[in-house]
Enzyme design. Structure first.
Site: not given
Ligand SMILES: Cc1ncc(COP(=O)(O)O)c(C=O)c1O
Length: 418
Positions: A55, A57, A201, A228, A231, A237
């Protein structure tokens, strides 16, 4: 000494059998889902490590539990490497995944009810970009832009007009199913005109930015970039929130204690490993090849009269209009390709008249196949298999292609499963 897997095999036959089944599926089929990848053996080692016991935090040097000597080391490494890879001033590496990462940004930098300008879901936006079914869509006032129906590209005149009318607090770009590059400068200019925060994003193409194969939004003065880690970056993850220093405190407070409790230190160790790999020449080559493979696959499909949304790709993915190309909805197309062990995912297309579980398209991408070492020749072969399967889905044809796919896979082992 027994290995962890030997313990599992001895004590939980059902879970062990499922693991072996999935291993075989990953080895003997071709993964074309653009959001998936095969991670590094070192990442698997960290995910299954004793860091999961801890843990932690808080943040390095400011924890709510004792015994943080080594967790502080790995989180500091992960943050420093993230800053180096993406050329930014601050990095938070604790988000449990991509959705939590985006939620933490909105909740940290905005107030409920504030306006966010983002892409409509059916045109490429993610659920967390304000889809009405998502909590974020209910908490914030998302106004949506769509792509230009004439060529499927982002329509900046429309975005600027909407921004001037609705005065968003944040302008968001970066998508889940948009196969083109992004003109960050144009987004930045529009955001500056209305005094909005800029956010990308980069979840899908974060690895391609890290590897220098695609533009980096920070080079255009963006405030926040999220990605993320599982990918195109090939990691575990997780989610990175990268930002200018002026937002650092708000972002960190928003992740913890605002949204989450204890971070997953095993995943953070794996993120640190991933970000060291991302600084290698090998990774830069990989990122370049992902783009070459994607373009090769798209061109080979179009040469066979397959209709792609926007007429091609600039990134790692493409979206096939399966109704226009094969007179099949995306679900049926996905199921046919499953039978030949080419894994894709059904995908809504702009202004799709069909429902999300029976949409009009499928989405393909090159990151996972590229990780196995596949190159242009394999992409051309893939296009042949996809088109033949979808044009002529008879059992005999599908069985033959399935065998050919399995044969090809033998020459391209999955890292960690050799
Ligand atoms: C552009 C985008 N943002 C956020 C996410 C969210 O990721 P997660 O599935 O890990 O929550 C994704 C997932 O496919 C995504 O394509």
């Amino acid at each position: 000494m027994k290995s962890n897997l030997e313990y599992l095999q001895e004590n939980d036959a059902a879970v062990y059998a499922a693991l072996k089944g999935e291993e075989n599926r990953q080895k003997s089929g071709i993964e074309l889902i653009p959001s998936e990848n095969y991670t590094y053996p070192e990442v698997l080692a960290m995910l299954g490590s004793i860091f999961t016991n801890k843990y932690s935090e808080g943040y390095p040097g400011r924890r709510y539990y004792g015994g943080q000597e080594f967790t502080d080391q790995i989180e500091t490494l992960a943050r420093d490497r993230a800053k180096a890879v993406f050329g930014c001033e601050h990095a938070n590496v604790q988000a449990l995944s991509g959705s939590a990462m985006n939620q933490a940004v909105y909740l940290g930098l905005l107030k409920p009810g504030d306006t966010i300008l983002a892409m409509d879901l059916s045109h490429g936006g993610h659920l967390t970009h304000g889809a009405p079914v998502s909590h974020m869509g209910q908490l914030f006032n998302f106004v949506r832009y769509v792509t230009d129906p004439s060529d499927g590209a982002i329509d900046f005149d429309q975005i600027r007009a909407t921004a001037l009318k609705t005065k968003p607090k944040m302008v968001l770009c970066g998508y889940t199913s948009y196969p083109r590059d992004i003109d960050y400068q144009k987004f930045k200019d529009i955001a500056d005109e209305v005094g909005a925060i800029t956010m990308t994003d980069a979840s899908h193409f974060g690895g391609l930015v890290a590897g220098g194969a695609m533009n980096n939004p920070f080079d255009y003065g963006f405030d926040v970039v999220t990605t993320t880690t599982h990918k195109s970056l090939r990691g575990p993850r997780g989610g990175l929130i990268l930002c200018k220093k002026e937002f650092a405190r708000k972002i960190d407070k928003s992740v913890f204690p605002g949204l989450q409790g204890g971070p997953h230190m095993n995943a953070i160790a794996a993120i640190a490993v991933t970000l060291l790999k991302a600084q290698t020449d090998e990774f830069r080559e990989y990122a370049k090849q992902v783009l070459v493979n994607s373009k090769t696959l798209a061109d080979a499909l179009m040469a066979k009269q397959v209709s792609l949304i926007t007429g091609g790709t600039d990134n790692h993915m493409m979206v096939i209009d399966t109704v226009a190309s094969f007179d099949l909805d995306g679900r049926v197309a996905e199921e046919i390709l499953d039978k030949v062990a080419i894994t894709t995912n059904k995908q809504i297309i702009p202004d799709d008249p069909k429902p999300p579980l029976r949409p009009s398209g499928i989405r393909l991408g090159s990151p996972a196949a590229t990780t196995r070492g596949m190159k242009e020749a394999e992409m051309v072969q893939m296009a042949d298999w996809i088109v033949e399967s979808l044009r002529n889905p008879e059992q005999g044809v599908l069985d033959r292609i399935n065998t050919e796919v399995a044969e090809l896979c033998l020459s391209f082992p999955v890292p960690g499963l050799e």
